[in-house]
Scaffold this motif. Structure first.
Motif, PDB file in Angstrom:
ATOM      1  N   ASN A 124      41.398  26.684  14.593  1.00  0.00           N
ATOM      2  CA  ASN A 124      40.157  26.487  13.848  1.00  0.00           C
ATOM      3  C   ASN A 124      39.421  27.815  13.815  1.00  0.00           C
ATOM      4  N   GLU A 125      39.211  28.343  12.603  1.00  0.00           N
ATOM      5  CA  GLU A 125      38.592  29.661  12.449  1.00  0.00           C
ATOM      6  C   GLU A 125      37.168  29.563  11.904  1.00  0.00           C
ATOM      7  N   SER A 132      34.366  29.835  13.297  1.00  0.00           N
ATOM      8  CA  SER A 132      33.432  30.853  13.786  1.00  0.00           C
ATOM      9  C   SER A 132      33.440  32.103  12.922  1.00  0.00           C
ATOM     10  N   SER A 190      41.422  22.876  10.484  1.00  0.00           N
ATOM     11  CA  SER A 190      42.335  23.735  11.237  1.00  0.00           C
ATOM     12  C   SER A 190      43.455  24.238  10.338  1.00  0.00           C
ATOM     13  N   THR A 239      38.101  32.362  17.830  1.00  0.00           N
ATOM     14  CA  THR A 239      38.568  31.137  17.173  1.00  0.00           C
ATOM     15  C   THR A 239      39.184  30.202  18.210  1.00  0.00           C
TER      16      THR A 239
END
Length: 831
Positions: A150-151, A153, A160, A176
């Motif tokens: 999950n990126e 941030s 995801s 992440t």
């Protein structure tokens, strides 16, 4: 999770690590700035009290009073020393907390898997990330297994992304979160050179919000400083009008300003919070921010998971139910051939290298019950992670001959829903689930499927499963957990159990653990159907919440907050992150907690013991109570100092300058350690955990408490001024009068520090509470007083005269009456 290292992944050698660190530095976003002597000196000079001391010292030097100037210089050193000592203790405590808060990262070095502090990762390292872990450097994937990340941030996208070494985007980024699977990546950028680091320093420069108590204290000190300035001007003008002596008037004004300024309070607050957090750390309770200690004492509701918190998390396989034979098999029958397939598929649906207690048990039972161990022959090539409402997971294995195993397990309702069963069959099986649950057992359903080709369904629920049966675990309540909940309830704190388990199992375990109101449970599905008012009512009324998923957990937390509760939420999984973040006090488990849970939480219990949270709450209450004691002591003792300095001047008494700056600074040096060192060390009162939680909206001193402190100060003032008049009217000289007034004030200060150890128990009762620092400070203060009275050079400097035993007893008697009337008031309140 253990990890079998592929032969081609050897990692850096020790020499290469040192070379990389020398070239690229450490994995830190920002190097901490070291304080220089010049910056420390500037910080010290910013303190209002020290500014006043420096001004007075300069005045004494200008007018030629060198002995007073030397004393003031010594006072500057002493006050600075005390401030630096307290500041150093606080900073060391916070540094220790920061070290403990730093997560460990897994890397491969010298062909060996090891854990290292995250800041020690270097460019070129082979780092390992797995489900629930935060990625702590940028790098390229070299090996992966069903890896998704999950990126959000960085990208803001909440979904995801699956990645591997062969995917178009085979890079991972610091900050992440690994959602599923495992990956080994070669580190390419660390610290401020990562993608997260290049976004800017804004993330690093975000300042923590000040707590309500901190804001209230700062406001109080600011108001007192304004009053000090006004009174300073008034005294200067009045004294100059009377004497026409500018220097004398300035010194009088500065003396009074020193007596008004309560600079001890901010120091006391910082010290109490930092040392409180440090003491909790030694007991296995890691506080992320020292100010959270204040909130702990206000906790009104504890939301806790069941497994591993209330129970032992031992997850012993008690029995298995085989659907084919419609029979339940006990532990001694696990080797029966009829249930070989059920046990095998329960194991295959677990992680190949298990870390969950249930999965470890299933692997162990498989190894001990099967005639042939096939785990080395089959390799997992596809995985559906735990998801769905209720949740389930599916693993796909294949051997070299192309034979496949598709195994699923999860909440029994989830497996029943995806199995090809008739309505009557499902009804009968649900009856069995309820029966197992009423006995306190944890039940998982097991299924198998068949699928040709590689065009797998997007969702695991789209497979056609054959229902095999149930695996039935028993996880008994922890020993002593009943006493823990008894203490929680005695403290006026409610308990809510929020779990993914079913209602019947939860009810049984809750009843055995001593949870109140455990006859009814609300499910996560029911919560989603409620409107805000219904949800708030349910959150207030019910104690058990079962089959909960992340959104439902978050909804309950928010409903409790809307009800005005101060919520402490215990969690350990990735899915607990939102609820941990939303609660006032997020509490993560140190052993079984995922890194994302620890990152979202504000408190970490290193031994996963709920009793430690009770300890933390008790500590929060103790610290808050002691801060109030210190502040009330400061207010009470400042009043007689202020009035003793000002009233003789304004009323035109015979000795208008009864105190000079040297006397006031001595009193300040006594009060500082008393409030910030002695009261911080004060033990918890015996009735602390029998009181209701303090509302967070309550000010640090309400009107009644402030009035009590003012009255205490005025009564002591009356005693001191009585001694003044009695001595002066009986023909006492200025030195003798000053000695009697000063001695009475010192005695009052000492007795007040004992009396204000409790606002409920009498001084005699609190003597049983051990606080050696109070004894040491008292003896030191009395020793200095004796030197000031009876050692001629010193008494001459302070313009004091020696007094006889009769006068000494008179001062002590007046001080005792001025202070201990409050013990009578305490007793009357308790009647």
């Amino acid at each position: 999770m253990d990890f079998n290292i592929p032969e081609n992944l050897t990692g850096l050698t020790d020499e290469q690590v040192l070379e990389s660190r020398a070239k690229f530095g450490e994995n830190k976003m920002k190097e901490s700035e070291k304080s220089t002597w010049f910056s420390l000196l500037l910080d010290i000079l910013k303190e209002p009290m020290l500014v006043l001391l420096v001004i007075i010292t300069i005045i004494y030097l200008v007018v030629g009073n060198y002995s007073e100037a030397v004393f003031m210089f010594i006072a500057i050193v002493a006050v600075s020393g005390i401030s630096l000592y307290q500041d150093r203790r606080s900073k060391m405590a916070l540094e220790e907390l920061e070290k403990l808060n730093e997560p460990l990262s897994k890397v491969i070095r010298n062909s060996t898997l090891m854990k290292i502090p995250t800041h020690e990762i270097v460019v070129g390292d082979l780092a390992i990330t797995e489900e629930g872990k935060m990625i702590n450097a940028d790098g390229k994937i070299l090996h992966s297994n069903d890896f998704s990340v999950n990126e959000a941030s960085l990208t803001g996208e909440s979904f995801s992304v699956f990645k591997s070494k062969d995917s178009e985007d085979n890079l991972v980024y610091s900050g992440t979160l690994t959602v599923s699977g495992l990956a080994v990546f070669q580190v390419e950028n660390i610290g401020k050179d990562t993608k997260l680091g290049k976004i800017g320093d804004s993330l690093q420069n975000i300042k923590d919000e000040k707590s309500p108590l901190q804001i209230q204290i700062e406001k109080f000190v600011k108001n007192m400083a304004i009053i000090g300035i006004v009174v300073f001007v008034m005294v200067c003008v009045f004294n100059y009008y009377r004497t026409r002596d500018f220097v004398d008037s300035l010194l009088n004004g500065l003396t009074l300003a020193m007596s008004i300024l309560p600079e001890e309070i901010p120091v006391a607050f910082t010290t109490f919070m930092a040392l409180g957090a440090w003491k909790l750390m030694r007991e296995g309770i890691i506080i992320k921010k020292s100010a959270i200690v204040e909130t702990l004492g206000s906790t009104t509701v504890i939301c806790t998971d069941k497994t591993g918190t209330i129970t032992e998390n031992s997850m012993k396989l008690n029995s298995v139910y085989d659907f084919g034979t419609d029979k339940t098999y006990s532990e001694k029958e696990f080797g029966a051939p009829e249930i070989s397939e059920l046990i095998s598929y329960a194991m295959w649906s677990s992680e190949p290298v298990p870390f969950d207690p249930m999965e470890k048990t299933l692997h162990e039972v498989y190894r001990n019950s099967q005639s042939e161990d096939l785990r080395t022959r089959f390799k997992m090539f596809h995985e559906y992670s735990l998801e769905g409402i209720p949740p389930m997971m599916t693993h796909l294995f294949e051997n070299e001959q192309g034979e496949r195993i598709i195994a699923a397990k999860g909440a029994p309702e989830a497996i029943l829903n995806v199995s090809n069963l008739s309505g009557p069959q499902k009804a009968a099986l649900k009856t069995k689930i309820t029966s197992f649950g009423k006995q306190g057992f944890r039940v998982l359903g097991v299924g198998k499927s068949h699928f040709e080709g590689n065009d797998f369904p997007e969702k695991q629920q789209d497979f056609q499963f054959e229902f095999l049966g149930f695996v039935v675990f028993y996880d008994p309540p922890k020993k002593g957990i009943q006493e823990v909940f008894e203490h929680i309830y005695q403290a006026g704190i409610k308990v809510k159990v929020i779990t993914g388990d079913n209602a019947e199992t939860t009810k049984t375990i809750a009843e055995k653990a001593g949870i109140q109101n455990s006859t009814h449970a609300v499910t996560g599905a029911e919560i989603t159907q409620m409107d805000d008012r219904e949800l708030q009512k349910a959150a207030e009324k019910e104690s058990l919440f079962t089959r909960m998923f992340p959104e439902a957990k978050l909804a309950v937390i928010n409903a409790l907050k809307k009800n005005g509760e101060v919520v402490a939420m215990l969690g350990d999984g990735v899915n607990d992150g939102p609820a941990l973040k939303a609660s006032h006090i997020g509490v993560a488990m140190g052993k079984k907690g995922t890194e994302i849970a620890k990152a979202a939480a504000s408190v970490v219990l290193t031994n996963d013991d709920l009793d430690n949270l009770v300890t933390a709450i008790a500590s929060g209450r103790r610290i808050y109570t002691n801060i109030k004691k210190a502040i009330q002591y400061i207010i009470s003792i400042h009043i007689p100092i202020i009035l003793t300095v000002s009233l003789p001047l304004f009323l035109g008494w015979v000795y208008p300058q009864i105190f000079t700056p040297v006397h006031v600074i001595f009193l300040e040096m006594v009060m500082g350690p008393t409030c910030s060192i002695v009261y911080e060390n004060e033990p918890m009162e015996s009735n602390t955990m029998f009181r209701k939680p303090r509302p967070m909206t309550e000010t640090f001193l309400n009107f009644k408490e402030l009035l009590v402190s003012i009255i205490q100060g005025l009564v002591i003032t009356a005693g001191v001024l009585f001694i003044y008049q009695m001595t002066a009217r009986s023909g006492g000289s200025e030195e003798l009068t000053r000695s009697m007034v000063f001695t009475t004030l010192i005695f009052s200060n000492i007795l007040l520090s004992f009396c204000n150890r409790s606002f409920y128990y009498t001084t005699f009762e609190t003597l049983r509470n051990k606080n050696n620092l109070l004894i040491y400070i008292t003896l030191i203060t009395l020793g200095l007083l004796m030197v000031m009275l009876y050692f001629t050079p010193v008494s001459h400097f302070f313009r004091l005269g020696s007094i006889g035993l009769k006068e000494l007893l008179a001062a002590l008697s007046v001080a005792a009456v001025s202070v201990f009337w409050f013990d009578v008031w305490k007793l009357l309140r308790r009647v």
